[in-house]
Scaffold this active site. Structure first.
Site, PDB file in Angstrom:
ATOM      1  N   LEU A   1     -70.435 -10.787  -5.598  1.00 30.18           N
ATOM      2  CA  LEU A   1     -69.795 -10.864  -4.287  1.00 30.18           C
ATOM      3  C   LEU A   1     -68.980  -9.612  -3.964  1.00 30.18           C
ATOM      4  CD1 LEU A   1     -69.479 -13.142  -2.024  1.00 30.18           C
ATOM      5  CD2 LEU A   1     -67.185 -13.435  -2.947  1.00 30.18           C
ATOM      6  N   ARG A   2     -68.321  -9.028  -4.960  1.00 30.31           N
ATOM      7  CA  ARG A   2     -67.488  -7.847  -4.740  1.00 30.31           C
ATOM      8  C   ARG A   2     -68.222  -6.554  -5.066  1.00 30.31           C
ATOM      9  NH1 ARG A   2     -62.094  -8.782  -3.842  1.00 30.31           N
ATOM     10  NH2 ARG A   2     -61.567 -10.991  -3.781  1.00 30.31           N
TER      11      ARG A   2
ATOM     12  N   GLU B   1     -67.378 -20.574 -13.446  1.00 31.19           N
ATOM     13  CA  GLU B   1     -68.580 -21.031 -14.143  1.00 31.19           C
ATOM     14  C   GLU B   1     -68.691 -22.552 -14.063  1.00 31.19           C
ATOM     15  OE1 GLU B   1     -71.946 -19.325 -16.267  1.00 31.19           O
ATOM     16  OE2 GLU B   1     -70.357 -18.602 -14.950  1.00 31.19           O
TER      17      GLU B   1
ATOM     18  N   ASN C   1     -76.783 -24.307  -4.690  1.00 30.11           N
ATOM     19  CA  ASN C   1     -76.816 -25.340  -3.659  1.00 30.11           C
ATOM     20  C   ASN C   1     -75.750 -25.047  -2.599  1.00 30.11           C
ATOM     21  OD1 ASN C   1     -76.675 -29.020  -3.807  1.00 30.11           O
ATOM     22  ND2 ASN C   1     -77.684 -27.674  -2.346  1.00 30.11           N
TER      23      ASN C   1
ATOM     24  N   HIS D   1     -67.582 -16.958 -16.413  1.00 31.53           N
ATOM     25  CA  HIS D   1     -68.176 -16.185 -15.324  1.00 31.53           C
ATOM     26  C   HIS D   1     -67.783 -14.715 -15.500  1.00 31.53           C
ATOM     27  CE1 HIS D   1     -70.296 -17.070 -11.549  1.00 31.53           C
ATOM     28  NE2 HIS D   1     -69.584 -16.129 -10.948  1.00 31.53           N
ATOM     29  N   SER D   2     -68.500 -14.018 -16.383  1.00 32.40           N
ATOM     30  CA  SER D   2     -68.097 -12.644 -16.658  1.00 32.40           C
ATOM     31  C   SER D   2     -69.271 -11.795 -17.128  1.00 32.40           C
ATOM     32  CB  SER D   2     -66.963 -12.614 -17.687  1.00 32.40           C
ATOM     33  OG  SER D   2     -67.335 -13.292 -18.849  1.00 32.40           O
ATOM     34  N   TRP D   3     -69.088 -10.487 -16.999  1.00 28.73           N
ATOM     35  CA  TRP D   3     -70.190  -9.540 -17.154  1.00 28.73           C
ATOM     36  C   TRP D   3     -70.800  -9.517 -18.546  1.00 28.73           C
ATOM     37  CZ3 TRP D   3     -73.209  -7.208 -13.859  1.00 28.73           C
ATOM     38  CH2 TRP D   3     -72.769  -6.999 -12.534  1.00 28.73           C
TER      39      TRP D   3
ATOM     40  N   SER E   1     -74.104 -14.535 -10.090  1.00 25.57           N
ATOM     41  CA  SER E   1     -73.106 -15.126  -9.209  1.00 25.57           C
ATOM     42  C   SER E   1     -73.651 -15.216  -7.788  1.00 25.57           C
ATOM     43  CB  SER E   1     -71.802 -14.325  -9.290  1.00 25.57           C
ATOM     44  OG  SER E   1     -70.726 -15.008  -8.684  1.00 25.57           O
TER      45      SER E   1
ATOM     46  N   LEU F   1     -67.688 -24.333 -11.657  1.00 23.39           N
ATOM     47  CA  LEU F   1     -68.115 -24.649 -10.301  1.00 23.39           C
ATOM     48  C   LEU F   1     -69.624 -24.477 -10.139  1.00 23.39           C
ATOM     49  CD1 LEU F   1     -67.309 -25.325  -7.359  1.00 23.39           C
ATOM     50  CD2 LEU F   1     -66.923 -22.879  -7.015  1.00 23.39           C
TER      51      LEU F   1
END
Length: 363
Positions: free
Chosen positions: A117-118, A309, A229, A341-343, A201, A311
């Protein structure tokens, strides 16, 4: 035109800026966080591939967006022969698409790596945060990293974002599936068909959607921690808040109001039947949160990365259920017991799926 621009100091500064930008407060804004991790032990994400790799920084003009788009590119080297030697033809799309290619005579195959997103305007996050170029060096598969596209979902928008005075309309789907492949075929001898697309993501769902509507171009699609979704009531609101936080973008300019059909059109879970019918090879990864924290991330961001993550996992599990129910048999689902949720987690997954991707594209 293309130039090799790999400035170590600038890239390290960019890496630090990326980590700072990752810090988003608030529950809905968790969608805006980028990410980093590695299964087992303490995760680590490396900043940029080594100097000396044949990475080019290209400017490709987009007529649809009326501007140049930066693209990082690395030639894959000599492609492996991919003829099926008289075997059964590759599966065709049930949506009127061309048959999947059976040889590399049309050019080298490539993997398109899509950002979060960023997404920044200087380098693609896959290069900032992983050694992706190194991993695919001389693999026979070229690497295509579009630069930019913050909050775009790599989609064709209705109009420019009205909240931040965006001077042009995002037309990323048109660029990625029409303008860029034509340019790469003409200038870099990259095949316009039979390629792979990997997104994380924000771009996880986008990768699946691109393959759904452009099966001849993308015979392989991978979603890493994607939100699969987006048309649910909760996700519509979460995406709205996240896009406001990530650049001040107005989601109404992207897919319209909540009842607009574009939301369903861009929802992978609602397009499962199309994806199964295409026969696209899939790799779906998501974790439930938790797990070792990325050593390169501020400890204060760990909770946000875990929440993001958590979510995402629900929609991934629902996608798997619908995929299997629709008769899908050509996917790998990776749902580990922990991970955030990471690289570094995404980098690990890219390395894990690489043999499968290469086999598919050369098959």
């Amino acid at each position: 035109m293309g130039t090799s621009m790999r400035f170590g100091a600038l890239r390290m500064a960019t890496r630090r800026a990326s980590v700072v930008l990752a810090g988003v407060l608030g529950a809905a804004a968790v969608l805006a966080l980028p990410a980093l991790t590695v299964l087992g032990g303490t995760p680590a994400a490396s900043a940029f591939s080594r100097e000396g790799l044949p990475v080019e920084y290209l400017d490709v003009y987009s007529t649809a967006m009326g501007r140049n788009v930066h693209v990082q590119f690395q030639d894959g080297g000599a492609p492996a022969p991919t003829s099926n030697n008289g075997g059964a033809p590759a599966p065709t799309s049930n949506n009127g698409g061309a048959p999947a290619p059976t040889s590399n005579r049309g050019g080298k195959k490539a993997v398109y790596l899509l950002d979060g997103l960023r997404a920044q305007d200087d380098f693609n996050g896959w290069d900032i945060n992983t050694a992706a170029f190194e991993w695919f060096f001389e693999s026979g598969i070229s690497v295509v990293m579009p630069v930019g596209g913050q909050s775009s979902f790599y989609s064709d928008w209705y109009s420019p974002s009205s909240f931040n005075n965006q001077p042009y309309t995002y037309k990323w789907e048109t660029f990625l599936t029409n303008e860029l492949p034509q340019w790469l075929a003409a200038n870099k001898q990259v095949s316009a068909t039979g390629n792979g697309v990997v997104g994380l993501s924000m771009a996880g769902g986008a990768a699946l959607i691109l393959s759904a509507y452009h099966p001849a171009q993308f015979s392989y699609a991978a979603s890493l921690s994607g939100f699969l979704n987006p048309s649910t009531l909760f996700m519509k609101q979460a995406i709205r808040v996240a896009m406001l936080d990530a650049g001040g973008y107005n989601v109404d300019n992207m897919w319209g109001p909540p009842w607009d059909p574009a939301w369903r059109r861009n929802d992978p879970l609602l397009q499962v039947a199309r994806i199964v019918g295409n026969g696209t090879r899939l790799w779906i990864y998501c974790a439930p949160g938790g797990g070792p924290a990325d050593e390169n991330v501020d400890p204060g961001l760990t909770v946000g990365a875990s929440s993001l993550e958590s979510l995402a996992i629900g929609s991934n599990l629902r996608f798997q259920e619908k995929y299997v129910a629709a008769g899908g048999t050509n996917a790998t689902f990776q749902f580990p017991p922990a991970g955030n949720h990471s690289w570094a987690y995404w980098g690990t997954q890219l390395q894990a799926l690489k043999p499968d991707l290469i086999t598919t594209l050369n098959g």
